[in-house]
Design an enzyme around this catalytic site. Structure first.
Site, PDB file in Angstrom:
ATOM      1  N   TYR A 147       0.834  -1.203   0.000  1.00  0.00           N
ATOM      2  CA  TYR A 147       0.000   0.000   0.000  1.00  0.00           C
ATOM      3  C   TYR A 147       0.867   1.251   0.000  1.00  0.00           C
ATOM      4  O   TYR A 147       0.617   2.196  -0.765  1.00  0.00           O
ATOM      5  CB  TYR A 147      -0.915  -0.020   1.214  1.00  0.00           C
ATOM      6  CG  TYR A 147      -1.895   1.123   1.286  1.00  0.00           C
ATOM      7  CD1 TYR A 147      -2.997   1.169   0.436  1.00  0.00           C
ATOM      8  CD2 TYR A 147      -1.747   2.144   2.211  1.00  0.00           C
ATOM      9  CE1 TYR A 147      -3.913   2.207   0.505  1.00  0.00           C
ATOM     10  CE2 TYR A 147      -2.646   3.190   2.293  1.00  0.00           C
ATOM     11  CZ  TYR A 147      -3.731   3.223   1.432  1.00  0.00           C
ATOM     12  OH  TYR A 147      -4.631   4.262   1.505  1.00  0.00           O
ATOM     13  N   LYS A 151       0.809   4.008  -3.058  1.00  0.00           N
ATOM     14  CA  LYS A 151       0.438   5.394  -2.836  1.00  0.00           C
ATOM     15  C   LYS A 151       1.620   6.337  -3.076  1.00  0.00           C
ATOM     16  O   LYS A 151       1.438   7.484  -3.501  1.00  0.00           O
ATOM     17  CB  LYS A 151      -0.110   5.571  -1.416  1.00  0.00           C
ATOM     18  CG  LYS A 151      -1.468   4.918  -1.198  1.00  0.00           C
ATOM     19  CD  LYS A 151      -2.529   5.489  -2.126  1.00  0.00           C
ATOM     20  CE  LYS A 151      -3.916   4.947  -1.797  1.00  0.00           C
ATOM     21  NZ  LYS A 151      -4.969   5.500  -2.684  1.00  0.00           N
ATOM     22  N   THR A 182     -13.648   3.783   6.809  1.00  0.00           N
ATOM     23  CA  THR A 182     -14.255   3.403   5.536  1.00  0.00           C
ATOM     24  C   THR A 182     -14.049   1.908   5.300  1.00  0.00           C
ATOM     25  O   THR A 182     -13.204   1.277   5.935  1.00  0.00           O
ATOM     26  CB  THR A 182     -13.629   4.174   4.360  1.00  0.00           C
ATOM     27  OG1 THR A 182     -12.265   3.764   4.204  1.00  0.00           O
ATOM     28  CG2 THR A 182     -13.685   5.676   4.595  1.00  0.00           C
TER      29      THR A 182
END
Length: 260
Positions: A147, A151, A182
């Site tokens: 990740y 990013k 989320t």
């Protein structure tokens, strides 16, 4: 009437962005991998100025379908929000290569490819692009190697792209949120590709998606280039650059649970 394309729009931050844009009168092209969830969201908003296109955003044909559908239904595109994302929570050495490739495909390749495909429409409107990055692209986070890498790649590519498309009058906002409440974290992959079994570690305040959506749209309205909504995470990124050894000690204590 402004036309907005939002990826990952069936839940979480994407859905809150869709709701906010719809409430202020925008026409929406919404995309998500979850076809049933997307159809329910389109029905909730009403089809008068909303179109849903389900599919895997990493597939070139789906990207082309979105651009074609946008031109056919609305005739223009004013704002592209690259929101769709995925993460993993697993030590690097215990993460299958296909998991790392999937994270990179969703979080880096897809938004860059969709943005490039959308440029003809955006040039016509002198529109704007938003990319949802992460503070994990600025500093290492245990258990998130794929990740963090995706990013970081996203941020670097879009920072370069900003200068290149500015000549066409297209704006670009990079958003660097920290921890959000989320589904991206609730659906995080484990090292074997199945849902991660351990709870996530966090630092700082966990923000709500509705709050984040408001910050993002406010930044877009102001034609900002970068948005750092969480000051604590921004300061942590400075700590990583100024005192990396101290940062590593603090992270290792705070995120020890990520190592299994």
């Amino acid at each position: 009437m402004r036309v907005v394309l939002i990826t990952g729009a069936a839940s979480g931050l994407g859905w809150e962005l869709a709701r906010a844009c719809h409430a202020r009168g925008d026409a929406l092209l919404l995309s998500d991998l979850d076809a049933a969830g997307l159809a329910a969201r389109v029905a909730e908003l009403g089809e008068e100025r909303v179109l849903g296109v389900a599919g895997d955003i990493t597939v070139g044909e789906v990207q082309g379908q979105l651009v074609s559908a946008c031109r056919a239904r609305f005739g223009r595109l004013d704002l592209l929000i690259n929101n769709a994302g995925i993460t993993h929570r697993s030590p690097t050495v215990h993460t299958r290569p296909e998991v790392l490739r999937r994270v990179m495909a969703v979080d880096y390749h897809a938004p860059l490819e969709l943005t490039i495909a959308s440029l003809p429409l955006l040039r016509e409107s002198r529109g704007q692009v938003i990319a949802i990055g992460s503070m994990a692209g600025w500093m290492p986070v245990l258990g998130r190697a794929g990740y963090c890498a995706a990013k970081s790649a996203l941020a670097q590519a879009f920072e370069v792209l900003r200068a290149e498309i500015a000549r066409d009058g297209i704006g670009l906002l990079m958003v660097y949120p920290s921890f959000l409440d989320t589904p991206i974290e609730r659906n995080a992959l484990g090292g074997d590709g199945r849902p991660a079994q351990h709870p996530r570690s966090t630092i700082g305040k966990v923000r709500g998606a509705a709050w984040m959506a408001g910050q993002i749209l406010g930044g877009a309205d102001a034609r900002q280039q970068r948005l750092f909504p969480d000051r604590g995470s921004w300061l942590a990124s400075l700590l990583w650059r100024l005192a990396p050894a101290f940062y590593y000690r603090q992270m290792s204590r705070r995120f020890a649970g990520e190592l299994g």
